[in-house]
Design an enzyme around this catalytic site. Structure first.
Site, PDB file in Angstrom:
ATOM      1  N   GLN A  39       0.836  -1.198   0.000  1.00 59.96           N
ATOM      2  CA  GLN A  39       0.000   0.000   0.000  1.00 59.96           C
ATOM      3  C   GLN A  39       0.873   1.250   0.000  1.00 59.96           C
ATOM      4  O   GLN A  39       2.048   1.200   0.372  1.00 59.96           O
ATOM      5  CB  GLN A  39      -0.927   0.006   1.229  1.00 59.96           C
ATOM      6  CG  GLN A  39      -1.928  -1.132   1.242  1.00 59.96           C
ATOM      7  CD  GLN A  39      -2.856  -1.112   0.040  1.00 59.96           C
ATOM      8  OE1 GLN A  39      -3.427  -0.088  -0.298  1.00 59.96           O
ATOM      9  NE2 GLN A  39      -2.987  -2.243  -0.639  1.00 59.96           N
ATOM     10  N   CYS A  40       0.264   2.357  -0.381  1.00 57.98           N
ATOM     11  CA  CYS A  40       0.935   3.659  -0.414  1.00 57.98           C
ATOM     12  C   CYS A  40       1.602   3.919   0.939  1.00 57.98           C
ATOM     13  O   CYS A  40       1.009   3.638   1.975  1.00 57.98           O
ATOM     14  CB  CYS A  40      -0.108   4.735  -0.716  1.00 57.98           C
ATOM     15  SG  CYS A  40       0.546   6.398  -0.777  1.00 57.98           S
ATOM     16  N   PRO A  41       2.807   4.373   0.965  1.00 61.51           N
ATOM     17  CA  PRO A  41       3.652   4.871  -0.123  1.00 61.51           C
ATOM     18  C   PRO A  41       4.687   3.849  -0.602  1.00 61.51           C
ATOM     19  O   PRO A  41       5.611   4.201  -1.331  1.00 61.51           O
ATOM     20  CB  PRO A  41       4.358   6.054   0.522  1.00 61.51           C
ATOM     21  CG  PRO A  41       4.628   5.571   1.922  1.00 61.51           C
ATOM     22  CD  PRO A  41       3.390   4.738   2.280  1.00 61.51           C
ATOM     23  N   ASP A  90      -2.092  -1.367  -5.718  1.00 64.82           N
ATOM     24  CA  ASP A  90      -2.724  -0.215  -5.072  1.00 64.82           C
ATOM     25  C   ASP A  90      -3.219   0.746  -6.151  1.00 64.82           C
ATOM     26  O   ASP A  90      -2.418   1.307  -6.897  1.00 64.82           O
ATOM     27  CB  ASP A  90      -1.703   0.485  -4.169  1.00 64.82           C
ATOM     28  CG  ASP A  90      -2.271   1.696  -3.452  1.00 64.82           C
ATOM     29  OD1 ASP A  90      -3.474   1.999  -3.623  1.00 64.82           O
ATOM     30  OD2 ASP A  90      -1.508   2.342  -2.722  1.00 64.82           O
TER      31      ASP A  90
END
Length: 82
Positions: A15-17, A42
């Site tokens: 997932q981000c980042p 994502d």
């Protein structure tokens, strides 16, 4: 159209980042003219890579595409080092 790339980062499941973090580390080691391909699951990575390429002077976002791998949507980003 198939895009040639020199190095691939598999950031699926992150997932981000983290897709950007992992890509940035690999991108820094590229030579001028080389292309990095990043696989991410994502959906936010689409905008993340657009923004990152605009902020990094030696990065060019060549293409982005969406595909399916193993039944999952995968966002593929191609970034070339200028």
């Amino acid at each position: 159209m198939e895009i040639r790339y020199d190095v691939e980062v598999d950031a699926r499941g992150l997932q981000c980042p983290m897709p950007i973090v992992n890509a940035r580390k690999t991108f820094q080691a590229l030579q001028s003219g080389q292309t990095l391909r990043v696989l991410a699951t994502d959906p936010g990575s689409v905008n993340d890579f657009k923004g990152w390429a605009n902020m990094v002077a030696d990065a060019e976002l060549v293409a982005q595409e969406t595909t399916e791998i193993d039944g999952k949507t995968v966002y593929v980003h191609y970034v070339r080092k200028k």
